[in-house]
Design a protein around this motif. Sequence first.
Motif, mmCIF file in Angstrom:
data_model
loop_
_atom_site.group_PDB
_atom_site.id
_atom_site.type_symbol
_atom_site.label_atom_id
_atom_site.label_comp_id
_atom_site.label_asym_id
_atom_site.label_seq_id
_atom_site.Cartn_x
_atom_site.Cartn_y
_atom_site.Cartn_z
ATOM 1 N N PHE A 108 0.856 -1.182 0.000
ATOM 2 C CA PHE A 108 0.000 0.000 0.000
ATOM 3 C C PHE A 108 0.894 1.233 0.000
ATOM 4 C CE2 PHE A 108 -2.961 3.212 1.394
ATOM 5 C CZ PHE A 108 -4.147 2.833 0.792
ATOM 6 N N VAL A 109 0.556 2.207 -0.834
ATOM 7 C CA VAL A 109 1.351 3.423 -0.927
ATOM 8 C C VAL A 109 0.790 4.468 0.023
ATOM 9 C CG1 VAL A 109 2.072 5.308 -2.446
ATOM 10 C CG2 VAL A 109 2.014 2.957 -3.304
ATOM 11 N N LEU A 110 1.649 5.024 0.869
ATOM 12 C CA LEU A 110 1.257 6.109 1.769
ATOM 13 C C LEU A 110 1.517 7.434 1.070
ATOM 14 C CD1 LEU A 110 1.951 3.594 3.646
ATOM 15 C CD2 LEU A 110 2.258 5.265 5.456
ATOM 16 N N GLY A 111 0.641 8.420 1.276
ATOM 17 C CA GLY A 111 0.806 9.722 0.634
ATOM 18 C C GLY A 111 2.033 10.460 1.136
ATOM 19 N N ASP A 112 2.580 11.358 0.275
ATOM 20 C CA ASP A 112 3.818 12.051 0.650
ATOM 21 C C ASP A 112 3.629 13.540 0.907
ATOM 22 O OD1 ASP A 112 3.473 13.109 -1.865
ATOM 23 O OD2 ASP A 112 5.554 12.809 -2.498
ATOM 24 N N ASP A 116 5.127 21.761 -7.383
ATOM 25 C CA ASP A 116 5.530 22.212 -8.715
ATOM 26 C C ASP A 116 6.316 21.096 -9.406
ATOM 27 O OD1 ASP A 116 5.693 24.094 -10.784
ATOM 28 O OD2 ASP A 116 7.643 24.783 -10.078
ATOM 29 N N ASN A 117 7.429 21.420 -10.043
ATOM 30 C CA ASN A 117 8.204 20.392 -10.736
ATOM 31 C C ASN A 117 9.488 20.054 -9.996
ATOM 32 O OD1 ASN A 117 9.565 22.750 -11.181
ATOM 33 N ND2 ASN A 117 10.078 22.322 -13.324
ATOM 34 N N LEU A 118 9.478 20.239 -8.693
ATOM 35 C CA LEU A 118 10.637 19.906 -7.887
ATOM 36 C C LEU A 118 10.757 18.396 -7.710
ATOM 37 C CD1 LEU A 118 10.329 22.644 -5.109
ATOM 38 C CD2 LEU A 118 11.628 22.739 -7.245
ATOM 39 N N THR A 119 11.961 17.976 -7.416
ATOM 40 C CA THR A 119 12.199 16.546 -7.188
ATOM 41 C C THR A 119 11.373 16.029 -6.010
ATOM 42 O OG1 THR A 119 14.451 16.693 -8.034
ATOM 43 C CG2 THR A 119 13.958 14.867 -6.549
ATOM 44 N N PRO A 120 10.640 14.953 -6.190
ATOM 45 C CA PRO A 120 9.938 14.354 -5.040
ATOM 46 C C PRO A 120 10.949 13.926 -3.976
ATOM 47 C CG PRO A 120 9.069 13.481 -7.093
ATOM 48 C CD PRO A 120 10.300 14.248 -7.449
ATOM 49 N N ARG A 121 10.793 14.459 -2.774
ATOM 50 C CA ARG A 121 11.798 14.270 -1.734
ATOM 51 C C ARG A 121 11.553 13.049 -0.854
ATOM 52 N NH1 ARG A 121 14.689 19.025 -0.680
ATOM 53 N NH2 ARG A 121 15.901 17.697 0.719
ATOM 54 N N PHE A 122 10.300 12.591 -0.791
ATOM 55 C CA PHE A 122 9.982 11.581 0.226
ATOM 56 C C PHE A 122 8.835 10.713 -0.269
ATOM 57 C CE2 PHE A 122 8.107 10.221 4.334
ATOM 58 C CZ PHE A 122 9.250 9.743 4.958
ATOM 59 N N SER A 123 8.956 9.420 -0.126
ATOM 60 C CA SER A 123 7.865 8.511 -0.492
ATOM 61 C C SER A 123 7.900 7.304 0.452
ATOM 62 C CB SER A 123 7.985 8.045 -1.938
ATOM 63 O OG SER A 123 9.140 7.238 -2.122
#
Length: 538
Positions: free
Chosen positions: A263-267, A273-280
């Motif tokens: 199950f994927v938890l929200g980050d 915007d178009n910044l690098t996703p920092r946390f998942s």
Amino acid sequence: MEKHEALRRHALDWIAANEARLSAFNARIWAHAEPAWREYRSVRDYVEILRAEGFEVEEGSGGMPTAFAARWTQGEGQGEGGPVLAGFSEYDAVPGNSQQAVPYPAPREGLHPYAAGHTDPHSVLGTASLAAMLAAKSAMQAQGTPGTLKLFGEPAEKVCGSKPFHAARGYYDGLDAAVVWHPWPLNTVTGETHFGAYWSAVISFESEAPERWVDPALMPIDAAHAVARSPGALDAMCLMYTMTKYTKEAMFPHAGSWTLNEFVLGDAGATSDNLTPRFSQIQYSWRSSALEIQEQIWRVLANNARQAAAATGCRAFVRWVTKTRVGLPNSAMTEITWRNLQAVGAPAYSREALEFGREIQRNLGLAPMEDPFIAGVTKLTPPEEYEVAQRAGLPSWQKHLSADDYVEYSWHAPTVRLLAARPRLRPPSPGYSYPAWAYNALGGLPAAMDPGMFAAARTMALTLLDLAGRPELLEAAQAEFRERTGGGVGGTRWVGPLLPPGLDPPVDLRWPEYVTTARGEEWCFPTPHAGTGAGEPL
């Protein structure tokens, strides 16, 4: 024996006199419908009634805000004059199962339709255990029977969350026996084939320095948004998901039964915007019949996480949600409890409950049946018959099936697992499956749930009193426990808690919950004006 029979009669009379208020208590817990780790209203109600009934209650036991440990004792030496007997209450609901107690599909009004609801239901499981403890306490107090009763509030059972933490922190140390139960589509007592292990972990990926992925000096102008972006945490999570799908067949041979779910938890990064996703974060939960299989699956998961992190400029982390052991049988406890279930008898259902079932069938376009419930809920099934049915599809080497965290108790004291009826609708033809809402709606109807709930409460109360009032029964159960563990707790075949005692419970993770905002009470994501808020179909 006459005194002991008076003890048993007192408990049964107490339950009969208190059925109405305990049924109302169960209805409140069912209506709270609070999911794992977020059962704030439910635990408040338990603490309130237990203190009013004379129990000492530790709130937030084991570092879990929605857990509790309740204790009542009587006798010389504050419990030394009698056995220490335990049970537990659960009260968590399940996201995506919102349903009113009506014979048609109807999520709770004013909330997102995928809010939580009780499925098993744990509202009933917890209330019956509470009723058994209160009845046993009243009887022991009236007859002057020495002993200690402990009722534990166990949140987050749907992720097998609290019991391994209670066990690791010593809450089950010193127990003499435990009596537990679960709603089931029949009435029996578990024999030799108990439940297996359930492990769950949240894998986190963190992109701590995405700016180091590419040297911006390679660009002729200052154009940070044009520089190749670090893959980041979203790509790491997607790689983890796909790698695990590819390697699942290599985790363990296709023998016996084992499962793996994710199950994927929200980050909380939806407006970045178009910044690098920092946390998942992605949660994996797996169950099998042996700890060795669990370890093998974890080795593959851990390796996949390391590789996904290395490929995306991230670091990987793990938060353990749970690690349970496998169930340890106790035939002496099974025999005691089965005799008491026979004395109590199978549930019977009123005209109201049967008509509710028939109305569900009508609303599904089915012909209503004279008896809409399956036969197993109104008869007793001997443990040996249930054991044969359980083992019919298992290889001979497999000794455990499915998973449930009650197994944690079984390594600290002789433990029995009673199964008592919750009605299921009779299928009109082989292979027909009723929708989940029908199952959940029945769980909120007192006429449908009270018969099994109070059959369980009476059976457990009598078993607790047998253990308290007849020392020879308890000694037989404990002798078997010592034999199976190679000497009891710490013996040569004993398995200790799998989580370290200093590990913090994962109560801070982003579990679903109800929140109050300027818009009112909502589920964990905003409540739309209509439907689920998914938008237009593609």
